[in-house]
Design an enzyme around this catalytic site. Structure first.
Site, PDB file in Angstrom:
ATOM      1  CD  GLN B 137     -22.590 -15.779  36.081  1.00  0.00           C
ATOM      2  OE1 GLN B 137     -23.090 -16.868  36.237  1.00  0.00           O
ATOM      3  NE2 GLN B 137     -21.317 -15.615  35.841  1.00  0.00           N
ATOM      4  N   GLY B 138     -25.734 -12.049  34.705  1.00  0.00           N
ATOM      5  CA  GLY B 138     -25.750 -11.587  33.318  1.00  0.00           C
ATOM      6  C   GLY B 138     -24.349 -11.313  32.800  1.00  0.00           C
ATOM      7  CB  SER B 140     -22.996 -15.697  28.641  1.00  0.00           C
ATOM      8  OG  SER B 140     -22.112 -16.486  29.378  1.00  0.00           O
ATOM      9  CB  SER B 172     -29.085 -20.140  35.107  1.00  0.00           C
ATOM     10  OG  SER B 172     -28.299 -20.805  34.156  1.00  0.00           O
ATOM     11  CD  GLU B 255     -17.349 -17.401  45.786  1.00  0.00           C
ATOM     12  OE1 GLU B 255     -16.592 -17.051  46.707  1.00  0.00           O
ATOM     13  OE2 GLU B 255     -18.340 -18.104  45.968  1.00  0.00           O
ATOM     14  CD  GLU B 386     -13.187 -27.580  25.020  1.00  0.00           C
ATOM     15  OE1 GLU B 386     -14.079 -26.967  25.668  1.00  0.00           O
ATOM     16  OE2 GLU B 386     -13.268 -28.790  24.738  1.00  0.00           O
TER      17      GLU B 386
END
Lengths: 342, 403
Positions: B137-138, B140, B172, B255, B386
């Site tokens: 998953q790209g 961030s 990841s 999800e 947060e």
């Protein structure tokens, strides 16, 4: 997950209960019993032979929650539980409770001893945390380890002390029984106390949820309207995050209660519902008081009444003792590791 | 017999069973087919290699235990969400390694199902389930973690080709993946959440460079991924520009509430493992009987029951046609913090083990040290604590942010 029985839904009961409880403001205990009984709220789970509706506990949950939210000053939980418990052994008493003609309560802590004397039973001892005992016609007490007895409140030898405890709207009493004689049929068999405790867990959780929800609503309202340093309090991230945590706590109580009512739920799920309510309920009401600042510390803001109610319910269910017992039981049930995994 | 050679003994995929019978069939298959060495509560525990993980997950899929709710036309099993929950409960009860393709199965797949073209669904979805394609998953970036409005990676269209430049981080599993679900900016930065599009970028494309980052638990799962004039075909763009992200957000909300549903039951497995290991040592067994630890263990039990309640409620809501929306944040927040509390309790208890360590305590220590370290990330990934608190305050409580 069936949420309706005979076309009824628990949500309908929530609205009816909220209306009836609001209407009880300023009523005496007797008047409250008549009003609540007249609306069918006292016999939700009692069977039809005693005038009840014969519905599952899921239908009593919104009624108990509305009682918490509306700070009802009447032993509704105790009446719901007793209407059902007494329907077989003492149907006349059950019928009177369900209709609102009589009032009853339960002493939640300690037990008395029982001694047979001819056709009568003599009860002696000191029991506590009996909500609204001063207004009750009947008092259910624990006898020995796990039996119970129904005592007419006006019997000679019954002495009320109190009120004690923090709850102002539903004062708790300590009761001394000094050789109080009751009919043999009023001594209920072994096993009735654990049954009552088990059913009480979910209703207490629901009552705490109602109170906690009322506190959160008040805190939200206050944070949105009270201005400091040129902003509404809700502008402050510390306040936003505190309220968000309380919302998580409230939804955790709600889901745990729902889970305890359906499927193959048993003692673990009921314990979890009550313990989640006891811990999150206190945190939510204390947090709401904090958000109100100094105003929260005054008699004028009703949050303290909810906090008092939640603490009383927490103590009636002996949350800390239950938590320790749950841990010990859980540990006992798990076998030591073996070298090989099956 | 290796997993590669293993044939499912019970064909759960074809079973027309429901409820408890289905659960027993699933349980039977998992317990018979999962190699004991893959279970982290086993004295024989030896983490599977990437190849072994791929083989195991492919076998699970053939047996009908992944792609549960996806349509059969795309390689799924067309099962209900309730059956998906049952499988998750049974997976959680075993101390099974995490999926190496959870991004493919739980993020990319559902998004492609929602917004992909028919051709993309046929091309990507079976490959995910059969473990021929592992996804990462790209989202961030160094300057944009939870605040996706700050994304700088840019995609510019030239006819049927998009040219991508930028950098992703915390990606990841990128080093072992074939595809990256890439979020890139197609409009001006000022548009913030608008002008973002999703791409299925092949990681063997020229211009892609992956660098691993060693994380707190000593693993090299995190990666940085650099995109230097990487050309991606329009065929690999997911959804229309400006619309892909909005659609993806809707999928993500579901999800967040339902992915890795097994966590609640894995959590329970961990608690039971801790207790069973402590019971083999006299000193630790004595501590378990201590009322202080009995209370803290019971608090963990309540946390686990509450987590199960959140998960099951989400499934009920979805099965009844409702939407999860921001409520996914409630379960995520509760799970991550409760699991951290538990991991600290486990470390505290095990630290009191006398020397020499009992064999079961050694096994538990190895597992719980890993769990403790990894748990520190649980309040960071998938939206920090947060961020979750902010979502609950903004979107569930609707607290005013204005003056």
């Amino acid at each position: 997950m069936a949420m309706t029985e005979d076309g009824l839904s628990p949500a309908d009961f929530a609205a009816t209960a909220a209306r009836a409880i609001a209407a009880c403001a300023g009523f005496t205990a007797r008047q409250q019993a008549e009003r609540l009984g007249g609306d069918g709220l006292l016999g939700v789970t009692a069977n039809e032979e005693v005038g009840g509706l014969g519905l599952s506990a899921a239908f009593a949950v919104p009624v108990a929650a509305a009682a918490g939210s509306g700070l009802l000053g009447f032993p509704l939980l105790e009446t719901l539980l007793l209407g059902r418990l007494l329907q077989a052994p003492l149907p006349d008493v059950s019928r009177a409770l369900v209709s609102g003609a009589s009032c009853a309560t339960i002493a939640w802590t300690n037990a008395v001893t029982a001694k047979a004397q001819g056709d009568l039973i003599l009860l002696s001892g000191c029991i506590g945390r009996a909500p609204c005992a001063a207004d009750a016609d009947w008092l259910l007490v624990r006898v020995g380890d796990d039996a119970t007895a129904l005592v007419p409140a006006t019997t000679s030898g019954v002495v009320l002390e109190g009120p004690t405890g923090l709850d102002l709207t539903m004062p708790e009493y300590t009761v001394r029984l000094d050789h109080v004689s009751i009919a043999e049929r009023n001594l209920l068999p072994a096993g009735t106390w654990p049954l009552l405790q088990s059913d009480a867990l979910v209703l207490r959780a629901a009552a705490i949820m109602g109170s906690a929800e009322a506190c959160l609503v008040m805190a939200q309202e206050h944070a949105s309207t009270r201005r400091q340093f040129g902003h509404a309090l809700a502008y402050n991230q510390a306040i936003r995050h505190a309220l968000a945590r309380h919302k998580l706590g409230l939804e955790s109580i709600r889901h745990a209660i729902t889970r305890s009512l359906f499927g193959e739920a048993g003692a673990l799920e009921r314990n979890a519902a009550f313990l989640a309510a006891a811990s999150h309920g206190v945190a939510i009401s204390q947090g709401a008081l904090q958000v109100h600042g100094g105003m929260g510390f005054t008699w004028d803001v009703p949050i303290h009444r909810h906090l008092r109610r939640i603490l009383a319910l927490q103590a009636q269910g002996d949350a800390s003792g239950l938590l320790r017992a749950l841990g010990q039981r859980y540990v006992t049930e798990i076998e030591p590791s073996s070298e090989a995994v099956a | 017999m290796t997993v590669m050679e293993a044939q499912p003994r019970a064909d759960v995929a074809a079973a027309s069973l429901t409820g408890e019978a289905y659960r027993l069939k699933v349980r039977d298959w998992l317990r018979n087919e999962l190699p004991g060495s893959y279970r982290s509560d086993s004295p024989q525990f030896s983490p599977p290699t990437l190849e072994q993980s791929i083989a195991w997950e492919a076998a699970m899929h053939r047996a009908g235990l992944s792609g549960m709710t996806w349509p059969t036309s795309y390689g799924g099993h067309g099962r209900t969400l309730r059956e998906h929950l049952i499988v998750n409960q049974e997976i959680g009860a075993l101390a099974m390694p995490d999926s190496v393709n959870s991004i493919g199965k739980e993020l990319a797949g559902p998004i492609i199902l929602a917004i992909g073209t028919e051709e993309q669904k046929k091309r990507f979805l079976p490959a995910i389930l059969q473990m021929r394609n592992i996804w990462c998953q790209g989202f961030s970036e160094p300057e944009a973690g939870s605040d996706l409005a700050g994304l700088r990676t840019r995609a510019v269209r030239h006819g049927d080709i998009w040219r991508i430049n930028g950098q992703k981080i915390w990606t990841s599993g990128a080093a072992r993946s074939q595809r990256c679900l890439l979020l890139a900016r197609t409009g001006p930065v000022e548009d913030r959440h608008r002008g973002l599009a999703l791409f299925a970028v092949p990681l063997d494309a020229p211009g892609v460079r992956v660098r691993t980052i060693k994380s707190i638990d000593g693993k090299e799962s995190f990666c940085e991924v650099f995109f230097d004039d990487v050309e991606v075909a329009q065929l690999d763009a997911l959804g229309a520009p400006d619309e892909g992200w909005a659609a993806a957000i809707r999928v993500l909300e579901i999800e967040r509430a339902t992915n890795r549903m097994y966590r609640a039951w894995r959590f329970e497995n961990e608690l039971r493992h801790l207790i069973s290991a402590c019971k083999t040592d006299t000193v630790l067994a004595g501590l378990l009987a201590d009322s202080h630890y009995a209370v803290r263990l019971a608090e963990t039990v309540v946390d686990i029951e509450v987590l199960k309640a959140h998960v099951e409620t989400a499934v009920d809501v979805l099965v009844n046609g409702g939407s999860i929306g921001a409520r996914g944040s409630l379960a995520k927040l509760h799970w991550s913090e409760a699991h951290q509390r538990f991991a600290m309790l486990a470390m505290e208890l095990l630290s009191k083990a006398p020397l020499p360590l009992a064999p079961s305590v050694k096994v538990a220590l190895r597992r719980f040290e890993g769990i403790y370290l990894a748990s520190r990330a649980e309040t960071i990934y998938a939206g920090t604590t947060e961020i979750q608190l902010g979502i609950i305050a903004d979107r569930i409580l609707a607290l005013s942010k204005g003056r």
